[in-house]
Motif scaffolding. Structure first.
Motif, PDB file in Angstrom:
ATOM      1  N   GLU A  71       0.832  -1.200   0.000  1.00 38.94           N
ATOM      2  CA  GLU A  71       0.000   0.000   0.000  1.00 38.94           C
ATOM      3  C   GLU A  71       0.869   1.254   0.000  1.00 38.94           C
ATOM      4  O   GLU A  71       1.992   1.239   0.496  1.00 38.94           O
ATOM      5  CB  GLU A  71      -0.900   0.015   1.251  1.00 38.94           C
ATOM      6  CG  GLU A  71      -1.931  -1.092   1.280  1.00 38.94           C
ATOM      7  CD  GLU A  71      -2.971  -0.970   0.184  1.00 38.94           C
ATOM      8  OE1 GLU A  71      -3.322   0.173  -0.185  1.00 38.94           O
ATOM      9  OE2 GLU A  71      -3.414  -2.016  -0.324  1.00 38.94           O
ATOM     10  N   GLN A  72       0.297   2.325  -0.504  1.00 35.72           N
ATOM     11  CA  GLN A  72       0.976   3.610  -0.481  1.00 35.72           C
ATOM     12  C   GLN A  72       1.333   3.948   0.962  1.00 35.72           C
ATOM     13  O   GLN A  72       0.518   3.801   1.869  1.00 35.72           O
ATOM     14  CB  GLN A  72       0.069   4.692  -1.059  1.00 35.72           C
ATOM     15  CG  GLN A  72       0.724   6.038  -1.109  1.00 35.72           C
ATOM     16  CD  GLN A  72      -0.236   7.107  -1.631  1.00 35.72           C
ATOM     17  OE1 GLN A  72      -1.369   6.832  -1.989  1.00 35.72           O
ATOM     18  NE2 GLN A  72       0.248   8.336  -1.662  1.00 35.72           N
ATOM     19  N   ILE A  93       5.453   5.059  -2.760  1.00 31.36           N
ATOM     20  CA  ILE A  93       4.759   6.320  -3.013  1.00 31.36           C
ATOM     21  C   ILE A  93       3.553   6.116  -3.922  1.00 31.36           C
ATOM     22  O   ILE A  93       2.495   6.692  -3.706  1.00 31.36           O
ATOM     23  CB  ILE A  93       5.731   7.357  -3.626  1.00 31.36           C
ATOM     24  CG1 ILE A  93       6.888   7.640  -2.653  1.00 31.36           C
ATOM     25  CG2 ILE A  93       5.013   8.634  -4.031  1.00 31.36           C
ATOM     26  CD1 ILE A  93       6.478   8.210  -1.305  1.00 31.36           C
ATOM     27  N   ALA A  94       3.719   5.288  -4.950  1.00 28.49           N
ATOM     28  CA  ALA A  94       2.624   5.078  -5.903  1.00 28.49           C
ATOM     29  C   ALA A  94       2.703   3.664  -6.488  1.00 28.49           C
ATOM     30  O   ALA A  94       3.781   3.078  -6.572  1.00 28.49           O
ATOM     31  CB  ALA A  94       2.683   6.117  -7.008  1.00 28.49           C
ATOM     32  N   LYS A  95       1.533   3.154  -6.891  1.00 33.59           N
ATOM     33  CA  LYS A  95       1.423   1.806  -7.458  1.00 33.59           C
ATOM     34  C   LYS A  95       1.080   1.897  -8.946  1.00 33.59           C
ATOM     35  O   LYS A  95       0.757   2.972  -9.449  1.00 33.59           O
ATOM     36  CB  LYS A  95       0.330   1.027  -6.728  1.00 33.59           C
ATOM     37  CG  LYS A  95       0.574   0.918  -5.240  1.00 33.59           C
ATOM     38  CD  LYS A  95      -0.420   0.016  -4.557  1.00 33.59           C
ATOM     39  CE  LYS A  95      -1.787   0.633  -4.463  1.00 33.59           C
ATOM     40  NZ  LYS A  95      -2.729  -0.170  -3.689  1.00 33.59           N
ATOM     41  N   ASP A  98      -1.042   4.601 -11.112  1.00 35.19           N
ATOM     42  CA  ASP A  98      -1.027   5.933 -10.502  1.00 35.19           C
ATOM     43  C   ASP A  98      -0.126   6.874 -11.304  1.00 35.19           C
ATOM     44  O   ASP A  98       0.863   6.440 -11.897  1.00 35.19           O
ATOM     45  CB  ASP A  98      -0.491   5.888  -9.066  1.00 35.19           C
ATOM     46  CG  ASP A  98      -1.437   5.223  -8.087  1.00 35.19           C
ATOM     47  OD1 ASP A  98      -2.651   5.163  -8.373  1.00 35.19           O
ATOM     48  OD2 ASP A  98      -0.960   4.766  -7.029  1.00 35.19           O
ATOM     49  N   VAL A 100       2.389  10.050 -10.821  1.00 28.79           N
ATOM     50  CA  VAL A 100       3.201  10.716  -9.791  1.00 28.79           C
ATOM     51  C   VAL A 100       3.719  12.045 -10.334  1.00 28.79           C
ATOM     52  O   VAL A 100       4.189  12.114 -11.465  1.00 28.79           O
ATOM     53  CB  VAL A 100       4.432   9.849  -9.413  1.00 28.79           C
ATOM     54  CG1 VAL A 100       5.295  10.536  -8.376  1.00 28.79           C
ATOM     55  CG2 VAL A 100       4.018   8.482  -8.950  1.00 28.79           C
ATOM     56  N   ILE A 109      -0.334  12.569  -6.258  1.00 25.43           N
ATOM     57  CA  ILE A 109      -0.647  11.276  -6.851  1.00 25.43           C
ATOM     58  C   ILE A 109      -2.016  11.427  -7.498  1.00 25.43           C
ATOM     59  O   ILE A 109      -2.985  11.783  -6.813  1.00 25.43           O
ATOM     60  CB  ILE A 109      -0.675  10.140  -5.800  1.00 25.43           C
ATOM     61  CG1 ILE A 109       0.636  10.069  -5.007  1.00 25.43           C
ATOM     62  CG2 ILE A 109      -1.006   8.797  -6.453  1.00 25.43           C
ATOM     63  CD1 ILE A 109       1.843   9.670  -5.787  1.00 25.43           C
ATOM     64  N   GLU A 116       2.438  14.384   3.649  1.00 23.39           N
ATOM     65  CA  GLU A 116       3.535  13.494   4.017  1.00 23.39           C
ATOM     66  C   GLU A 116       4.068  13.873   5.392  1.00 23.39           C
ATOM     67  O   GLU A 116       5.106  14.499   5.535  1.00 23.39           O
ATOM     68  CB  GLU A 116       4.642  13.547   2.966  1.00 23.39           C
ATOM     69  CG  GLU A 116       4.183  13.064   1.601  1.00 23.39           C
ATOM     70  CD  GLU A 116       5.322  13.006   0.628  1.00 23.39           C
ATOM     71  OE1 GLU A 116       5.837  11.901   0.392  1.00 23.39           O
ATOM     72  OE2 GLU A 116       5.726  14.079   0.137  1.00 23.39           O
ATOM     73  N   TYR A 139       6.154  -0.204  -8.918  1.00 24.27           N
ATOM     74  CA  TYR A 139       5.949   0.758  -7.850  1.00 24.27           C
ATOM     75  C   TYR A 139       6.898   1.929  -8.030  1.00 24.27           C
ATOM     76  O   TYR A 139       7.976   1.793  -8.604  1.00 24.27           O
ATOM     77  CB  TYR A 139       6.191   0.120  -6.477  1.00 24.27           C
ATOM     78  CG  TYR A 139       5.353  -1.103  -6.234  1.00 24.27           C
ATOM     79  CD1 TYR A 139       3.982  -0.989  -6.033  1.00 24.27           C
ATOM     80  CD2 TYR A 139       5.925  -2.361  -6.223  1.00 24.27           C
ATOM     81  CE1 TYR A 139       3.198  -2.115  -5.820  1.00 24.27           C
ATOM     82  CE2 TYR A 139       5.149  -3.487  -6.006  1.00 24.27           C
ATOM     83  CZ  TYR A 139       3.788  -3.361  -5.813  1.00 24.27           C
ATOM     84  OH  TYR A 139       3.014  -4.471  -5.605  1.00 24.27           O
TER      85      TYR A 139
END
Length: 184
Positions: A71-72, A93-95, A98, A100, A109, A116, A139
């Protein structure tokens, strides 16, 4: 005393044999646990400061991502894509799918600002990034110490098959001991 089928009592093992058998079982269990369940890792650089400091020791769950997808916000240990003999630890950070973007010192995202809270107070990130879409099965990883981190901004996306596991516990030094959270 219970009799065996041949009418004789079972032979008693020598104390030395019992110790040797116990040691063999313990070693086999330790190897299996390390291979498939939990593994310790050492933090050699400051790329994840202040979340993880140089010389911290963490436990990584190798089974977590067999039960659910990363997960993020997760802190992930993985094989470095440019040299798979090296292990890296970064924040996911992203999957795949997504988009970025880092713009004006802020992470977005899918065009949404990502808070953050885990970043060092007053951090000003050098340079913008993206927008870039993360390919499926990959990722986008970044260190929390953004200006001192070799991460996806320089070497690209992390293929899913290089993931080792999720960082779950910081166990050394003792004064830093804690459960590692996802930063949300």
């Amino acid at each position: 005393m219970e009799q065996m089928g041949n009418g004789r009592a079972p032979a008693k093992k020598s104390p030395l044999r019992e110790i040797v058998e116990s040691l063999i079982i313990a070693v086999v269990l330790a190897v299996l646990i390390r291979m498939f369940v939990l593994q310790p890792f050492y933090i050699p650089s400051g790329s994840m400061e202040p979340t993880l400091m140089i010389n911290d020791r963490i436990i990584v769950s190798k089974i977590s991502y067999r039960l659910h997808q990363p997960e993020q916000g997760d802190i992930v240990v993985f094989k470095y894509p440019k040299d798979t003999k090296r292990d890296f630890v970064k924040r996911l950070i992203a999957k795949g799918g997504d988009t970025v973007e880092i713009r004006d010192n802020k992470l977005y995202i899918n065009n949404k600002l990502v808070p953050e809270k885990y970043l060092p107070e007053g951090l000003v990130m050098k340079g913008d990034y993206g927008p870039e879409q993360v390919p499926e099965g990959s990722y986008f990883m970044m260190g929390d110490n953004r200006n001192n981190s070799d991460d996806s901004r320089t070497w690209g996306f992390l293929p899913k098959e290089l993931v080792i596991g999720k960082a779950v516990v910081l166990y050394w030094p003792l004064q830093h001991m804690r459960i590692i959270s996802d930063g949300k």
